[in-house]
Design a protein around this motif. Structure first.
Motif, PDB file in Angstrom:
ATOM      1  N   ILE A   1       0.836  -1.210   0.000  1.00  0.00           N
ATOM      2  CA  ILE A   1       0.000   0.000   0.000  1.00  0.00           C
ATOM      3  C   ILE A   1       0.868   1.256   0.000  1.00  0.00           C
ATOM      4  CG2 ILE A   1      -1.773   1.271   1.288  1.00  0.00           C
ATOM      5  CD1 ILE A   1      -2.640  -1.477   2.448  1.00  0.00           C
ATOM      6  N   LYS A   2       2.002   1.187   0.665  1.00  0.00           N
ATOM      7  CA  LYS A   2       2.896   2.343   0.764  1.00  0.00           C
ATOM      8  C   LYS A   2       3.752   2.509  -0.477  1.00  0.00           C
ATOM      9  CE  LYS A   2       6.648   4.219   3.631  1.00  0.00           C
ATOM     10  NZ  LYS A   2       7.474   3.984   4.848  1.00  0.00           N
ATOM     11  N   TYR A   3       4.269   1.403  -1.008  1.00  0.00           N
ATOM     12  CA  TYR A   3       5.255   1.493  -2.086  1.00  0.00           C
ATOM     13  C   TYR A   3       4.686   1.289  -3.488  1.00  0.00           C
ATOM     14  CZ  TYR A   3       8.677   1.317   1.691  1.00  0.00           C
ATOM     15  OH  TYR A   3       9.408   1.593   2.825  1.00  0.00           O
ATOM     16  N   ALA A   4       3.452   0.799  -3.603  1.00  0.00           N
ATOM     17  CA  ALA A   4       2.844   0.631  -4.930  1.00  0.00           C
ATOM     18  C   ALA A   4       1.367   1.030  -4.906  1.00  0.00           C
ATOM     19  CB  ALA A   4       2.998  -0.809  -5.399  1.00  0.00           C
ATOM     20  N   PRO A   5       1.076   2.232  -4.417  1.00  0.00           N
ATOM     21  CA  PRO A   5      -0.342   2.640  -4.326  1.00  0.00           C
ATOM     22  C   PRO A   5      -1.029   2.731  -5.681  1.00  0.00           C
ATOM     23  CG  PRO A   5       1.114   4.523  -3.955  1.00  0.00           C
ATOM     24  CD  PRO A   5       1.982   3.309  -3.951  1.00  0.00           C
ATOM     25  N   ASP A   6      -0.283   3.125  -6.727  1.00  0.00           N
ATOM     26  CA  ASP A   6      -0.933   3.275  -8.031  1.00  0.00           C
ATOM     27  C   ASP A   6      -1.236   1.936  -8.687  1.00  0.00           C
ATOM     28  OD1 ASP A   6      -1.320   5.985  -8.087  1.00  0.00           O
ATOM     29  OD2 ASP A   6       0.630   6.434  -8.941  1.00  0.00           O
ATOM     30  N   LEU A   7      -0.581   0.870  -8.249  1.00  0.00           N
ATOM     31  CA  LEU A   7      -0.981  -0.465  -8.690  1.00  0.00           C
ATOM     32  C   LEU A   7      -2.382  -0.772  -8.164  1.00  0.00           C
ATOM     33  CD1 LEU A   7      -0.567  -3.357  -9.769  1.00  0.00           C
ATOM     34  CD2 LEU A   7       0.611  -3.887  -7.609  1.00  0.00           C
ATOM     35  N   ILE A   8      -2.618  -0.419  -6.916  1.00  0.00           N
ATOM     36  CA  ILE A   8      -3.934  -0.642  -6.307  1.00  0.00           C
ATOM     37  C   ILE A   8      -4.970   0.266  -6.954  1.00  0.00           C
ATOM     38  CG2 ILE A   8      -5.233  -0.573  -4.147  1.00  0.00           C
ATOM     39  CD1 ILE A   8      -2.507  -0.989  -2.699  1.00  0.00           C
ATOM     40  N   CYS A   9      -4.621   1.537  -7.140  1.00  0.00           N
ATOM     41  CA  CYS A   9      -5.566   2.488  -7.741  1.00  0.00           C
ATOM     42  C   CYS A   9      -5.944   2.050  -9.160  1.00  0.00           C
ATOM     43  CB  CYS A   9      -4.961   3.887  -7.768  1.00  0.00           C
ATOM     44  SG  CYS A   9      -4.738   4.622  -6.135  1.00  0.00           S
ATOM     45  N   TRP A  10      -4.962   1.599  -9.927  1.00  0.00           N
ATOM     46  CA  TRP A  10      -5.224   1.138 -11.298  1.00  0.00           C
ATOM     47  C   TRP A  10      -6.229  -0.009 -11.292  1.00  0.00           C
ATOM     48  CZ3 TRP A  10      -4.604  -3.445 -14.004  1.00  0.00           C
ATOM     49  CH2 TRP A  10      -4.628  -3.362 -15.399  1.00  0.00           C
ATOM     50  N   SER A  11      -6.010  -0.969 -10.403  1.00  0.00           N
ATOM     51  CA  SER A  11      -6.893  -2.131 -10.339  1.00  0.00           C
ATOM     52  C   SER A  11      -8.272  -1.759  -9.800  1.00  0.00           C
ATOM     53  CB  SER A  11      -6.248  -3.201  -9.448  1.00  0.00           C
ATOM     54  OG  SER A  11      -6.992  -4.400  -9.469  1.00  0.00           O
ATOM     55  N   ALA A  12      -8.321  -0.918  -8.776  1.00  0.00           N
ATOM     56  CA  ALA A  12      -9.598  -0.537  -8.169  1.00  0.00           C
ATOM     57  C   ALA A  12     -10.448   0.286  -9.123  1.00  0.00           C
ATOM     58  CB  ALA A  12      -9.350   0.239  -6.880  1.00  0.00           C
ATOM     59  N   CYS A  13      -9.828   1.231  -9.827  1.00  0.00           N
ATOM     60  CA  CYS A  13     -10.575   2.068 -10.771  1.00  0.00           C
ATOM     61  C   CYS A  13     -11.220   1.219 -11.863  1.00  0.00           C
ATOM     62  CB  CYS A  13      -9.652   3.119 -11.386  1.00  0.00           C
ATOM     63  SG  CYS A  13      -9.259   4.504 -10.287  1.00  0.00           S
ATOM     64  N   ARG A  14     -10.517   0.200 -12.292  1.00  0.00           N
ATOM     65  CA  ARG A  14     -11.074  -0.671 -13.328  1.00  0.00           C
ATOM     66  C   ARG A  14     -12.179  -1.578 -12.797  1.00  0.00           C
ATOM     67  NH1 ARG A  14      -7.079   1.308 -15.754  1.00  0.00           N
ATOM     68  NH2 ARG A  14      -6.616   0.926 -17.933  1.00  0.00           N
ATOM     69  N   ALA A  15     -12.182  -1.803 -11.493  1.00  0.00           N
ATOM     70  CA  ALA A  15     -13.229  -2.632 -10.903  1.00  0.00           C
ATOM     71  C   ALA A  15     -14.550  -1.876 -10.769  1.00  0.00           C
ATOM     72  CB  ALA A  15     -12.783  -3.137  -9.527  1.00  0.00           C
ATOM     73  N   VAL A  16     -14.470  -0.547 -10.773  1.00  0.00           N
ATOM     74  CA  VAL A  16     -15.661   0.266 -10.509  1.00  0.00           C
ATOM     75  C   VAL A  16     -16.056   1.139 -11.707  1.00  0.00           C
ATOM     76  CG1 VAL A  16     -16.585   2.107  -9.035  1.00  0.00           C
ATOM     77  CG2 VAL A  16     -15.154   0.313  -8.040  1.00  0.00           C
ATOM     78  N   LEU A  17     -15.066   1.611 -12.450  1.00  0.00           N
ATOM     79  CA  LEU A  17     -15.311   2.615 -13.492  1.00  0.00           C
ATOM     80  C   LEU A  17     -15.084   2.045 -14.892  1.00  0.00           C
ATOM     81  CD1 LEU A  17     -13.316   5.462 -11.710  1.00  0.00           C
ATOM     82  CD2 LEU A  17     -15.784   5.075 -11.598  1.00  0.00           C
ATOM     83  N   PRO A  18     -15.770   2.591 -15.893  1.00  0.00           N
ATOM     84  CA  PRO A  18     -15.577   2.138 -17.280  1.00  0.00           C
ATOM     85  C   PRO A  18     -14.587   3.035 -18.038  1.00  0.00           C
ATOM     86  CG  PRO A  18     -17.588   3.422 -17.122  1.00  0.00           C
ATOM     87  CD  PRO A  18     -16.962   3.439 -15.755  1.00  0.00           C
ATOM     88  N   PRO A  19     -13.310   2.647 -18.166  1.00  0.00           N
ATOM     89  CA  PRO A  19     -12.316   3.494 -18.837  1.00  0.00           C
ATOM     90  C   PRO A  19     -12.714   3.880 -20.259  1.00  0.00           C
ATOM     91  CG  PRO A  19     -11.237   1.679 -17.703  1.00  0.00           C
ATOM     92  CD  PRO A  19     -12.708   1.398 -17.660  1.00  0.00           C
ATOM     93  N   GLU A  20     -13.462   3.003 -20.942  1.00  0.00           N
ATOM     94  CA  GLU A  20     -13.826   3.292 -22.333  1.00  0.00           C
ATOM     95  C   GLU A  20     -14.812   4.449 -22.444  1.00  0.00           C
ATOM     96  OE1 GLU A  20     -16.834   0.453 -20.714  1.00  0.00           O
ATOM     97  OE2 GLU A  20     -14.652   0.618 -20.644  1.00  0.00           O
ATOM     98  N   GLN A  21     -15.444   4.829 -21.331  1.00  0.00           N
ATOM     99  CA  GLN A  21     -16.390   5.946 -21.356  1.00  0.00           C
ATOM    100  C   GLN A  21     -15.812   7.217 -20.727  1.00  0.00           C
ATOM    101  OE1 GLN A  21     -20.534   5.221 -20.273  1.00  0.00           O
ATOM    102  NE2 GLN A  21     -20.176   3.007 -20.323  1.00  0.00           N
TER     103      GLN A  21
END
Length: 383
Positions: A299-319
């Motif tokens: 969580i401390k050293y790779a937060p954007d790995l988590i954010c990338w995965s979480a955003c795709r779980a909830v949001l539609p990047p194609e829109q």
């Protein structure tokens, strides 16, 4: 006929090296300094010999195939008209003589003869001009290149020489971010309507006065990388560090770069991405410290790995960049994404445990999580 003689005792009228220039344009910077625009043909012989750097008292000899020289040579061959567009050749001279042009129709009807010439700056260009003019099959084409040349031939010449010797310390080194304005997609985004969305300026440094709605280039890049159309987190991985940002920004036109800054990017899409990225990062910040120890260092050293995965779980990047998207972005970002981010963080921490064990548990957390292949291994079960 006129002659400007800076120190005839040190530089006799006939002293070498000398150069004859037929100005396409001329300006007197002062009584003892000239600015002229001349063709490559006029400069071709100045650095044509192997001992040119010594004769011209240049700060350094020809550096050969450095990255900068290779690029200059490529421009000279591909588009001579652009060769002299950037940079100035700065010369010193013991004396300068002006005579009438020997041919009618010459601009300004004059010729400059500089004697006791020194090169304060621009020797690499001079050498490339000499080499290209000697080897090209079409010297007339290269001769179309026009160069800005300064000639200092008065008592200030020593000061000019001294300043050019330390000029590297007086220049802010360029970065990849400084070149972003050559990207048509970035320029299109700058020219778009940002009213009610924010203020966007890709340049580094202070561009406008203080504004609370200013979206910085690193923030915009990291946010768009988290919601890019790419199927892997490579852009998010690069954008997570300063060095990675420079690498991504320096790859204008590459598939990875265009997955973030394509020609469909709109201000509303940028706003959505920034809101999502910031909300996901805050959700991670809000997690208790006890969750960020041991394997939780993810969580401390790779937060954007988590954010990338979480955003795709909830949001539609194609829109993301659809102005009339029917998806409820506000509700998803503010009501669903925080909990989803913390849930995904827990899942990825567990996967990281498996990856770390498979790798023998070697290396510190920060060293291991700095590796892109580790990111991919963590995501592998769900990709």
């Amino acid at each position: 006929m006129t002659r400007r003689d800076a120190s005839s005792a040190l530089y006799p009228f006939h002293e070498e090296p000398m150069v004859t220039l037929v100005p396409l344009r001329r300006m007197h910077l002062s009584s003892e300094a000239e600015e002229v625009y001349v063709s490559a043909a006029d400069l071709a012989m100045l650095a044509a010999t192997p001992d040119a750097a010594s004769r011209l008292r240049a700060r350094r000899g020809f550096l050969g195939d450095t990255s900068a020289n290779l690029q200059l040579r490529e421009i000279a061959r591909r588009c001579p008209e652009e060769f002299g567009a950037v940079g100035t050749i700065v010369l010193g001279a013991g004396s300068v003589l002006t005579t009438a042009a020997p041919e009618e129709g010459r601009p300004f009807n004059e010729v400059l003869h500089a004697y006791g010439v020194e090169c304060f700056d621009g020797f690499q260009r001079l050498r490339i001009i000499a080499e290209e003019m000697a080897t090209t099959h079409d010297p007339g084409r290269l001769a179309r290149a026009t160069f800005r040349v300064e000639i200092h031939h008065g008592p200030d010449r020593d000061a000019v020489r001294r300043l050019h010797c330390v000029a590297g310390r007086l220049v802010n080194e360029p970065t990849a971010q400084d070149g972003l304005l050559r990207c048509p997609n970035i320029r299109g985004l700058m020219d778009a309507d940002w009213e009610g969305v924010g203020s966007f300026h890709p340049q580094r440094g202070v561009v406008v006065g203080p504004r609370r709605d200013l979206l910085t280039m690193p923030t915009v890049t990291r946010a768009l990388a988290c919601l890019s159309g790419a199927s892997t987190p490579e852009a998010a991985y690069l954008a997570a560090t300063e060095g990675g940002l420079q690498e991504l920004w320096g790859a204008i036109g590459s598939p990875l770069y265009l997955s973030v800054f394509h020609d469909r990017v709109i201000p509303l899409g940028v706003k959505r991405a920034v809101e999502a990225w910031e909300r996901a990062r805050k959700a991670l910040d809000d997690m208790p410290a006890s969750k960020k120890t041991g394997l939780g260092h993810l969580i401390k050293y790779a937060p954007d790995l988590i954010c990338w995965s979480a955003c795709r779980a909830v949001l539609p990047p194609e829109q993301l960049h659809r102005a009339k998207s029917k998806f409820d972005w506000h509700r998803a970002i503010h009501d669903q994404l925080p909990a989803a981010t913390q849930r995904v963080a827990g899942e990825l921490v567990q996967r990281y445990g498996d990856v770390r064990n498979a790798r023998g548990g070697k290396g510190t957390y920060v060293q291991q999580l700095d590796q892109y292949d580790v990111w991919l291994d963590i995501l592998a079960p769900g990709m």
